[in-house]
Enzyme design. Structure first.
Site, PDB file in Angstrom:
ATOM      1  N   SER A 107       0.830  -1.201   0.000  1.00 57.69           N
ATOM      2  CA  SER A 107       0.000   0.000   0.000  1.00 57.69           C
ATOM      3  C   SER A 107       0.870   1.259   0.000  1.00 57.69           C
ATOM      4  O   SER A 107       1.609   1.464  -0.967  1.00 57.69           O
ATOM      5  CB  SER A 107      -0.957  -0.078   1.206  1.00 57.69           C
ATOM      6  OG  SER A 107      -1.941   0.910   1.138  1.00 57.69           O
ATOM      7  N   ASP A 157     -10.325  -3.416  -5.470  1.00 58.87           N
ATOM      8  CA  ASP A 157      -9.671  -2.566  -4.460  1.00 58.87           C
ATOM      9  C   ASP A 157     -10.412  -1.231  -4.388  1.00 58.87           C
ATOM     10  O   ASP A 157     -10.530  -0.532  -5.397  1.00 58.87           O
ATOM     11  CB  ASP A 157      -8.201  -2.373  -4.874  1.00 58.87           C
ATOM     12  CG  ASP A 157      -7.348  -1.775  -3.770  1.00 58.87           C
ATOM     13  OD1 ASP A 157      -7.857  -0.933  -3.017  1.00 58.87           O
ATOM     14  OD2 ASP A 157      -6.166  -2.143  -3.679  1.00 58.87           O
ATOM     15  N   HIS A 188      -8.298  -4.394  -1.013  1.00 61.23           N
ATOM     16  CA  HIS A 188      -6.976  -3.844  -0.667  1.00 61.23           C
ATOM     17  C   HIS A 188      -6.185  -4.812   0.216  1.00 61.23           C
ATOM     18  O   HIS A 188      -4.962  -4.717   0.301  1.00 61.23           O
ATOM     19  CB  HIS A 188      -7.150  -2.473   0.024  1.00 61.23           C
ATOM     20  CG  HIS A 188      -5.949  -1.592  -0.082  1.00 61.23           C
ATOM     21  ND1 HIS A 188      -5.456  -1.119  -1.281  1.00 61.23           N
ATOM     22  CD2 HIS A 188      -5.113  -1.093   0.870  1.00 61.23           C
ATOM     23  CE1 HIS A 188      -4.385  -0.372  -1.063  1.00 61.23           C
ATOM     24  NE2 HIS A 188      -4.150  -0.343   0.238  1.00 61.23           N
TER      25      HIS A 188
HETATM   26  C1  MLT Z   1      -1.387   6.014  -0.221  1.00 62.08           C
HETATM   27  O1  MLT Z   1      -1.800   6.995   0.365  1.00 62.08           O
HETATM   28  O2  MLT Z   1      -0.198   5.759  -0.400  1.00 62.08           O
HETATM   29  C2  MLT Z   1      -2.428   5.089  -0.747  1.00 62.08           C
HETATM   30  O3  MLT Z   1      -3.676   5.704  -0.679  1.00 62.08           O
HETATM   31  C3  MLT Z   1      -2.433   3.786  -0.009  1.00 62.08           C
HETATM   32  C4  MLT Z   1      -2.789   3.973   1.433  1.00 62.08           C
HETATM   33  O4  MLT Z   1      -1.943   4.327   2.197  1.00 62.08           O
HETATM   34  O5  MLT Z   1      -3.957   3.737   1.792  1.00 62.08           O
END
Ligand code: MLT
Length: 205
Positions: A107, A157, A188
């Protein structure tokens, strides 16, 4: 020894043929999160695991988020260089081979691994990107020849826009990287298919 700029965990390697791994956690995680997964997937790898130094109401990240999916490219660029500088110093301090270092990021951690490849490609030999999205569109592509990259995405996701994994994969391919895009029936969160894809990618050649 000089002090290193990120709070981090280091686990020495026990198998010289297993590549060193750079572990990059997701939002709200810490340097311990990915250690068990990495040890299962690549036993004996040295593990370098920094803790994100940005706080989003107490949730640790590697760069700021203005809103869901909205980022400041200047800040992302600055944070990416700071992390790359840490990696350079840590690989020296722990005697890790940067030409073998593979990032394993989830992520937000996958997203900064992607920006590392785009902005400071010398820091990594490749990356496993779990649920990545497009964060930066660099004006000029780096030379990613000889880099191996796995993108492991969820078809359902709710955080990553649908077309982003393929766009990111195309960007890496245009830069010369060897890219695998694995898409799972998943959101996710990780599913068993992610582990299968990661094991195949990390298996010794
Ligand atoms: C991010 O902010 O890098 C992406 O949205 C993934 C997350 O941290 O949820």
């Amino acid at each position: 020894m000089p002090s290193l700029s990120y709070h981090h965990r280091f686990v020495p390697g026990t198998n010289p043929s297993a590549p060193p791994l750079l572990l990059l956690h997701g939002t709200g995680g810490d340097e311990n999160d990915l250690v068990p997964l990495a040890q299962k997937l690549s036993p004996g790898s040295a593990l370098l695991s920094p803790r994100g130094d940005v706080s989003e109401q107490g949730a640790r990240r590697f760069f700021a988020r203005l809103a869901e999916g909205k980022f400041d490219p200047v800040e992302v660029t600055r944070r990416t260089h700071a992390l790359a500088d840490f990696i350079g110093a840590a690989t020296q301090q722990y005697a890790l081979d940067p030409t073998r270092l593979i990032a394993l990021g989830f992520s937000n951690g996958a997203n900064i691994a992607a920006t590392l490849l785009l902005l400071r490609p010398e820091t990594l030999a490749g990356a496993v990107l779990l649920r990545p999205m497009v964060v930066l569109a660099p004006g000029q592509l780096p030379d990613l020849a000889r880099k191996r990259i796995l993108l492991s995405s969820g078809a359902n996701d709710s955080i990553v826009p649908n077309d982003h994994p393929a766009r990111l994969a195309d960007c890496f391919r245009s830069a010369g990287a060897t890219v695998t895009l694995a898409t799972h029936e998943a959101g996710h969160g990780l599913v068993p298919g992610d582990l299968t894809a990661m094991s195949a990618f990390l298996a010794p050649a």
